[in-house]
Design a protein around this motif. Structure first.
Motif, PDB file in Angstrom:
ATOM      1  N   LEU A  51       0.822  -1.201   0.000  1.00 56.92           N
ATOM      2  CA  LEU A  51       0.000   0.000   0.000  1.00 56.92           C
ATOM      3  C   LEU A  51       0.863   1.260   0.000  1.00 56.92           C
ATOM      4  CD1 LEU A  51      -2.804  -0.894   2.584  1.00 56.92           C
ATOM      5  CD2 LEU A  51      -2.901  -1.026   0.097  1.00 56.92           C
ATOM      6  N   PRO A  52       0.442   2.286  -0.727  1.00 56.41           N
ATOM      7  CA  PRO A  52       1.134   3.587  -0.641  1.00 56.41           C
ATOM      8  C   PRO A  52       0.840   4.237   0.709  1.00 56.41           C
ATOM      9  CG  PRO A  52      -0.806   3.773  -2.035  1.00 56.41           C
ATOM     10  CD  PRO A  52      -0.664   2.311  -1.714  1.00 56.41           C
ATOM     11  N   PHE A  53       1.867   4.817   1.305  1.00 54.65           N
ATOM     12  CA  PHE A  53       1.687   5.459   2.606  1.00 54.65           C
ATOM     13  C   PHE A  53       1.082   6.843   2.389  1.00 54.65           C
ATOM     14  CE2 PHE A  53       2.863   7.143   6.773  1.00 54.65           C
ATOM     15  CZ  PHE A  53       2.608   6.039   7.576  1.00 54.65           C
ATOM     16  N   PRO A  54       0.105   7.236   3.193  1.00 54.51           N
ATOM     17  CA  PRO A  54      -0.535   8.542   2.984  1.00 54.51           C
ATOM     18  C   PRO A  54       0.374   9.691   3.428  1.00 54.51           C
ATOM     19  CG  PRO A  54      -1.395   7.526   4.971  1.00 54.51           C
ATOM     20  CD  PRO A  54      -0.472   6.511   4.338  1.00 54.51           C
ATOM     21  N   ALA A  55      -0.043  10.896   3.094  1.00 52.55           N
ATOM     22  CA  ALA A  55       0.631  12.089   3.604  1.00 52.55           C
ATOM     23  C   ALA A  55       0.154  12.349   5.030  1.00 52.55           C
ATOM     24  CB  ALA A  55       0.338  13.287   2.713  1.00 52.55           C
ATOM     25  N   GLY A 247       4.881  13.960  -1.517  1.00 51.54           N
ATOM     26  CA  GLY A 247       4.916  13.616  -2.937  1.00 51.54           C
ATOM     27  C   GLY A 247       5.295  14.755  -3.844  1.00 51.54           C
ATOM     28  N   GLU A 248       5.792  15.855  -3.306  1.00 53.72           N
ATOM     29  CA  GLU A 248       6.158  16.993  -4.153  1.00 53.72           C
ATOM     30  C   GLU A 248       7.346  16.688  -5.059  1.00 53.72           C
ATOM     31  OE1 GLU A 248       6.741  20.597  -2.070  1.00 53.72           O
ATOM     32  OE2 GLU A 248       4.589  20.930  -1.695  1.00 53.72           O
ATOM     33  N   ASN A 249       8.251  15.825  -4.624  1.00 56.06           N
ATOM     34  CA  ASN A 249       9.405  15.463  -5.451  1.00 56.06           C
ATOM     35  C   ASN A 249       9.098  14.334  -6.420  1.00 56.06           C
ATOM     36  OD1 ASN A 249       9.093  13.447  -3.588  1.00 56.06           O
ATOM     37  ND2 ASN A 249      11.189  13.535  -2.766  1.00 56.06           N
ATOM     38  N   GLY A 250       7.835  13.940  -6.511  1.00 53.66           N
ATOM     39  CA  GLY A 250       7.430  12.896  -7.437  1.00 53.66           C
ATOM     40  C   GLY A 250       7.526  11.492  -6.889  1.00 53.66           C
ATOM     41  N   ASP A 291      -4.607  12.226   1.456  1.00 54.04           N
ATOM     42  CA  ASP A 291      -3.966  11.882   0.193  1.00 54.04           C
ATOM     43  C   ASP A 291      -3.030  13.018  -0.227  1.00 54.04           C
ATOM     44  OD1 ASP A 291      -3.836  10.063  -2.213  1.00 54.04           O
ATOM     45  OD2 ASP A 291      -4.504  11.901  -3.187  1.00 54.04           O
ATOM     46  N   GLN A 292      -2.042  12.675  -1.060  1.00 58.22           N
ATOM     47  CA  GLN A 292      -1.070  13.684  -1.474  1.00 58.22           C
ATOM     48  C   GLN A 292      -1.710  14.812  -2.283  1.00 58.22           C
ATOM     49  OE1 GLN A 292      -0.427  10.438  -1.404  1.00 58.22           O
ATOM     50  NE2 GLN A 292       1.311  10.380   0.001  1.00 58.22           N
TER      51      GLN A 292
END
Length: 610
Positions: A51-55, A247-250, A291-292
């Motif tokens: 799973l992607p980790f949330p912000a 996620g600002e750096n992609g 979410d990001q």
């Protein structure tokens, strides 16, 4: 008189009634199918996967260091202390005998000129100004900010403040509170926002907490992390906030293992001693999991964590997908909503509501509310440029809560969204036996001297992790399609009338195609007959009745090219100007008997003699 009904008529009548009932029932079932055509079914899918980790956004409850803000808030704090001393006998943390309002300095404060604090006696229309001691008559409406009134001073005293229209002093509203604490704190926040709206953003970022100030330790997925993994953004009400995995750096971090050891673990330095005593009344931090691409609404849905405790937040991840029109009244991207998105993030219902209110604030009051982003070409409200903004803001907010601005009608839910369900647990931290050495080590990490170790009430331990890696996907699917609709329609026909697709095709053929062909052929025959009659009569010569060509096998009544049936021929009328048709006489020569024998047999001869 007895009415005799034959059995045949009775059977036909019953057959007609049953047929009409079946047809009506079928039509009713079909209408119900059509009305329920745009209905949806909900399906839930659970998948076990990485799973992607949330912000995770973290803010100190105190937005700015009080030591750095005293330069801007000194006059406001002094007037607030005077108000507390006058009404409660409060002075520098010690309870004293209450002073009368007449003992106050006669110098009129600008803060009380703008928003006077009042004491209302026994819900009467008369109030006493706490600064000047003068009594005034309450004009306009009275709004109680709490459902139950709790007296703060004498048995009949109620504290509030009055807001008036700067252009019309008779237009006023009195806002009362359940206690003087709430009234003074709300009064303080209004002046505080007015002051902060005039300070540049760069200055406010320096007055708030840096990442080094807020973060002591950081671990994610068992590995060490630092301030480089956090992104700063400035919130108007909470100062500098820091987002982990923005996620600002992609790059978006993910986790392949559930449990508290494989999530985010941070120790926060709260620094309670530098809190603003009038602005905030609780100690700790606020966090929000999002979410990001979503904006973190800390003030709306943030979770508070307390100091001297370890707060564990377990997560369950759910993705939801709703069908848009005509199945539901949701929006895909918000492009169809006539409200400008002021937050530069993906659409959500909260973004729409806040943006709608801010737009109404600019249109009605001429300036923007400090707690929300600025629209293009607008400025934040302050007394110098907008002396009427507080009265306008409270009136507008009252309409917003009562859904009179139209924002709740315009804004819609998003069709797709992600949600993290949180489960929070708290434990004492650090423990009594480990408090001494942990605080010394953390003090060394902070760069302070060992003889000035940190206080545990200045620290907060936070853990955010997935309880499991089950991704729940809730989706809406159309309950009916064209194939299903036709299948249900055919099922109703087969159940009540024993009809199939072939039967329906035959009915359509008989009632529509055959009827149309008969009508067209009839018209064609008439046109053909008219044209033949015109040709026989010649050009310019009127048609005569005797010129009609006889057709239909010697019967002029039959004008159809097709042969009539036997029953039809029996009912044909005889022509008036023609002799009766006669049957030709039989050919009697066929009745002559011819023998194949040349001589008569003997036995016949003997019979003839007798």
């Amino acid at each position: 008189r007895r009415i005799v009904v034959s059995r045949g008529r009775l059977r036909r009548l019953l057959w007609i009634l049953l047929t009409l009932s079946a047809v009506g029932l079928i039509l009713w079932q079909c209408a119900e199918l059509l009305m329920n055509y745009y209905s949806a079914s909900v399906s839930v899918t659970v998948q076990f996967q990485k799973l992607p980790f949330p912000a995770v956004t973290i803010c100190n409850i105190n937005p700015y260091k009080y030591s750095a803000m005293k330069e801007y808030l000194s006059e406001l704090d002094k007037e607030t202390k005077k108000a507390l001393e006058t009404f409660y006998g409060f002075s520098e943390g010690k309870s004293k005998v209450r002073r009368s309002v007449g003992e106050w300095n006669s110098t009129r404060s600008v803060f009380f000129q703008q928003i006077p604090l009042l004491k209302v006696e026994d819900f009467s229309r008369t109030a006493t100004d706490l600064h000047s001691g003068q009594k005034r008559k309450i004009e306009g409406s009275v709004f109680h900010k709490d459902s139950s009134i709790v007296n703060s001073g004498d048995s009949n005293d109620i504290i509030g403040f009055q807001l008036c229209d700067a252009n019309n002093s008779s237009e006023c509203a009195l806002y009362t509170f359940s206690s003087g604490v709430n009234a003074i704190q709300e009064w303080y926040k209004l002046h505080y926002m007015n002051i902060m709206a005039q300070i540049p953003l760069e200055t406010k970022e320096k007055l708030s907490y840096s990442a080094d100030d807020l973060l002591l330790t950081c671990f994610f997925d068992g590995l060490s992390c630092d301030k480089r993994h956090f992104t700063r953004f400035h919130h108007p009400l909470h100062g500098n906030c820091y987002t982990f995995n923005s996620g600002e750096n992609g790059t978006i971090l993910s986790t392949s293992t559930g449990g508290s050891e494989y999530g985010l673990q941070v120790v926060l330095y709260i620094d309670e001693a530098d809190y603003n005593p009038f602005l905030v009344t609780s100690t700790g931090a606020k966090i929000i999991v999002h979410d990001q691409n979503e904006y973190p609404f800390i003030e709306d849905i943030g979770t508070e964590i307390e100091t001297a405790a370890a707060t564990s937040i377990g997560m369950h991840f759910t993705r939801s997908r709703k069908l848009s029109k005509p199945y539901s009244d949701c929006t895909e991207t918000g492009a169809d909503i006539p409200v400008e998105n002021l937050y530069n993030k993906s659409y959500s219902l909260q973004i729409c509501l806040h943006s709608c209110f801010q737009k109404a604030m600019v249109d009605s009051c001429g300036c923007a509310q400090y707690a929300q982003p600025l629209p293009a070409g607008a400025e934040y409200c302050n007394y110098k440029k907008n002396p009427n903004w507080m009265y306008c803001y409270y009136r507008l907010h009252e309409k917003f809560v009562k859904e009179q601005l139209g924002c709740q009608q315009i804004c819609k839910d998003a069709c797709s969204f992600k949600e993290w369900a949180l489960t929070t647990s708290i434990a004492q931290w650090p423990s009594t036996v480990s408090e001494d050495w942990m605080l010394r080590v953390l003090s060394w990490d902070k760069g302070q001297k060992l003889n000035k170790k940190l206080n545990k009430t200045d620290l907060a331990n936070l853990m955010v992790f997935y309880k499991d890696l089950n991704e729940r996907f809730i989706s809406e699917n159309p309950a009916n399609t064209l194939v299903i609709l036709l299948s249900n329609f055919g099922g109703q026909l087969g159940l009540w009338m024993s009809c199939s697709v072939v039967c329906v095709i035959e009915i359509v053929e008989v009632f529509f195609i055959d009827s149309l062909s008969i009508v067209m052929r009839r018209q064609w025959q008439k046109a053909k007959k008219w044209w033949n009659d015109r040709k026989q009569a010649g050009p310019g010569k009127p048609l005569q009745a005797g010129d009609v060509e006889r057709q239909g096998h010697d019967n002029p009544v039959c004008i159809d090219e097709d042969l009539p049936t036997f029953n039809t021929a029996l009912r044909l009328p005889l022509p008036q100007d023609s002799p009766l048709p006669r049957t030709p006489p039989p050919n009697y020569s066929t009745l002559q008997l011819e023998t194949a024998f040349t001589e008569q047999l003997p036995d016949t001869l003997e019979l003839g003699r007798h």
